[in-house]
Write a protein that holds these residues in place. Structure first.
Motif, PDB file in Angstrom:
ATOM      1  N   THR A 111      -5.944 -68.154 -64.813  1.00 11.72           N
ATOM      2  CA  THR A 111      -5.352 -66.811 -64.837  1.00 11.72           C
ATOM      3  C   THR A 111      -3.820 -66.846 -64.831  1.00 11.72           C
ATOM      4  OG1 THR A 111      -5.448 -66.627 -62.415  1.00 11.72           O
ATOM      5  CG2 THR A 111      -7.349 -65.801 -63.661  1.00 11.72           C
ATOM      6  N   HIS A 113      -1.721 -67.022 -67.116  1.00  8.66           N
ATOM      7  CA  HIS A 113      -1.107 -66.175 -68.146  1.00  8.66           C
ATOM      8  C   HIS A 113      -0.932 -64.720 -67.677  1.00  8.66           C
ATOM      9  CE1 HIS A 113      -5.442 -65.745 -68.681  1.00  8.66           C
ATOM     10  NE2 HIS A 113      -5.206 -64.568 -69.249  1.00  8.66           N
ATOM     11  N   LYS A 114      -1.546 -64.345 -66.550  1.00  7.89           N
ATOM     12  CA  LYS A 114      -1.387 -63.000 -65.989  1.00  7.89           C
ATOM     13  C   LYS A 114      -0.271 -62.931 -64.955  1.00  7.89           C
ATOM     14  CE  LYS A 114      -6.277 -61.913 -66.568  1.00  7.89           C
ATOM     15  NZ  LYS A 114      -7.536 -61.576 -65.884  1.00  7.89           N
ATOM     16  N   TRP A 115       0.296 -64.088 -64.585  1.00  5.51           N
ATOM     17  CA  TRP A 115       1.332 -64.136 -63.560  1.00  5.51           C
ATOM     18  C   TRP A 115       2.664 -63.650 -64.119  1.00  5.51           C
ATOM     19  CZ3 TRP A 115       1.181 -68.975 -59.944  1.00  5.51           C
ATOM     20  CH2 TRP A 115      -0.116 -69.151 -59.450  1.00  5.51           C
ATOM     21  N   TYR A 118       5.118 -66.277 -66.229  1.00 10.49           N
ATOM     22  CA  TYR A 118       4.429 -67.572 -66.189  1.00 10.49           C
ATOM     23  C   TYR A 118       5.053 -68.582 -67.154  1.00 10.49           C
ATOM     24  CZ  TYR A 118       1.935 -66.987 -70.608  1.00 10.49           C
ATOM     25  OH  TYR A 118       1.629 -66.856 -71.936  1.00 10.49           O
ATOM     26  N   GLU A 119       5.607 -68.107 -68.289  1.00 10.55           N
ATOM     27  CA  GLU A 119       6.230 -69.026 -69.247  1.00 10.55           C
ATOM     28  C   GLU A 119       7.408 -69.747 -68.595  1.00 10.55           C
ATOM     29  OE1 GLU A 119       6.046 -65.670 -69.759  1.00 10.55           O
ATOM     30  OE2 GLU A 119       5.129 -65.269 -71.694  1.00 10.55           O
ATOM     31  N   ALA A 138      -8.545 -72.749 -68.482  1.00 12.05           N
ATOM     32  CA  ALA A 138      -7.296 -72.084 -68.845  1.00 12.05           C
ATOM     33  C   ALA A 138      -7.210 -71.978 -70.365  1.00 12.05           C
ATOM     34  CB  ALA A 138      -6.112 -72.873 -68.303  1.00 12.05           C
ATOM     35  N   GLU A 140      -5.584 -72.011 -74.132  1.00 11.56           N
ATOM     36  CA  GLU A 140      -4.517 -72.755 -74.813  1.00 11.56           C
ATOM     37  C   GLU A 140      -3.372 -71.786 -75.045  1.00 11.56           C
ATOM     38  OE1 GLU A 140      -4.195 -75.831 -75.287  1.00 11.56           O
ATOM     39  OE2 GLU A 140      -6.213 -76.565 -74.978  1.00 11.56           O
ATOM     40  N   ILE A 142      -1.734 -73.115 -72.496  1.00 17.72           N
ATOM     41  CA  ILE A 142      -1.474 -73.471 -71.099  1.00 17.72           C
ATOM     42  C   ILE A 142      -2.157 -74.786 -70.741  1.00 17.72           C
ATOM     43  CG2 ILE A 142      -1.908 -72.815 -68.691  1.00 17.72           C
ATOM     44  CD1 ILE A 142      -1.420 -69.911 -69.498  1.00 17.72           C
ATOM     45  N   ARG A 143      -3.422 -74.913 -71.100  1.00 23.04           N
ATOM     46  CA  ARG A 143      -4.206 -76.084 -70.703  1.00 23.04           C
ATOM     47  C   ARG A 143      -3.584 -77.388 -71.196  1.00 23.04           C
ATOM     48  NH1 ARG A 143      -9.998 -75.068 -72.064  1.00 23.04           N
ATOM     49  NH2 ARG A 143      -9.212 -75.294 -74.145  1.00 23.04           N
ATOM     50  N   ASN A 145      -0.343 -77.848 -71.928  1.00 25.43           N
ATOM     51  CA  ASN A 145       1.088 -77.911 -71.646  1.00 25.43           C
ATOM     52  C   ASN A 145       1.408 -79.238 -70.949  1.00 25.43           C
ATOM     53  OD1 ASN A 145       3.626 -77.522 -70.037  1.00 25.43           O
ATOM     54  ND2 ASN A 145       3.554 -75.512 -70.990  1.00 25.43           N
TER      55      ASN A 145
END
Length: 192
Positions: A111, A113-115, A118-119, A138, A140, A142-143, A145
């Protein structure tokens, strides 16, 4: 100094938290792990939270004999709810020579990407991720990264919710809580 940050409500802190924090401090490139006591998680209701100073005190009791672990109440002085990126920014300003590393479970990574921002977290900070069986993957990119590192830390299927339920029902919490924490809870009649 490389400081791992394990955020949590710690309502209450239990042996699962302690095993994870100690594993990260002893078996990764971190010099220490700080437990960040969060007054209020933006994704959780605060109605069942014990007062933040009781939770902070219990963390101090739980880690008192472990020089590899520390605790911070930095979020107590920040606007609520606190957001991880704001805490990381504040810590970096306060300790400019430290390298902070975020520690989170796979469930939180799913989750991320909801923070808030987050980037920016992924641009500026390494993230150590411990397994959470049954959690969603997670998305992609993100997973994959390069800042994300999976750590095969041992995990106990113990929750603070389960412990609070045991305490409310008068059931034993022996071996689920550090002894000083269990004594503190009983002395103050918390979670009853």
């Amino acid at each position: 100094m490389r400081v791992g940050l394990l955020f949590g409500s710690f309502n209450p802190i239990h042996i699962g938290h302690l095993i994870l924090a100690n594993y990260m401090a002893a078996n990764t490139t971190l010099d220490t792990v700080w437990l960040v006591v969060s007054p209020q998680n933006p994704f959780k209701p605060s109605s069942s939270l014990l007062h933040e100073f009781d939770r902070l005190h219990m963390v101090r009791l739980a880690i008192a004999d472990n020089p590899d672990l520390g605790v911070t109440d930095i979020e107590f002085r920040m606007p609520k709810p606190s957001y991880t990126i704001d805490t990381l920014t504040y810590l970096k300003e306060r300790y400019p020579t430290y390298q902070f590393v975020l520690i989170m479970g796979e469930d939180n990574l799913a989750t991320l990407h909801k923070w808030k921002n987050y980037e920016q977290i992924l641009d500026l900070y390494e993230v150590l991720v411990y397994p959470r069986p049954g959690s969603a993957k997670a998305p992609e990119p993100i997973r994959s990264n390069p800042k994300i590192k999976l750590v095969p830390a041992p995990l106990l299927d113990i929750s603070a919710t389960f412990i609070r339920s045991c305490l409310k029902e008068g059931k034993s919490t022996r071996y689920l809580l550090a002894e000083p924490v269990e004594e503190y809870i009983k002395a103050k009649r918390l979670y009853q």
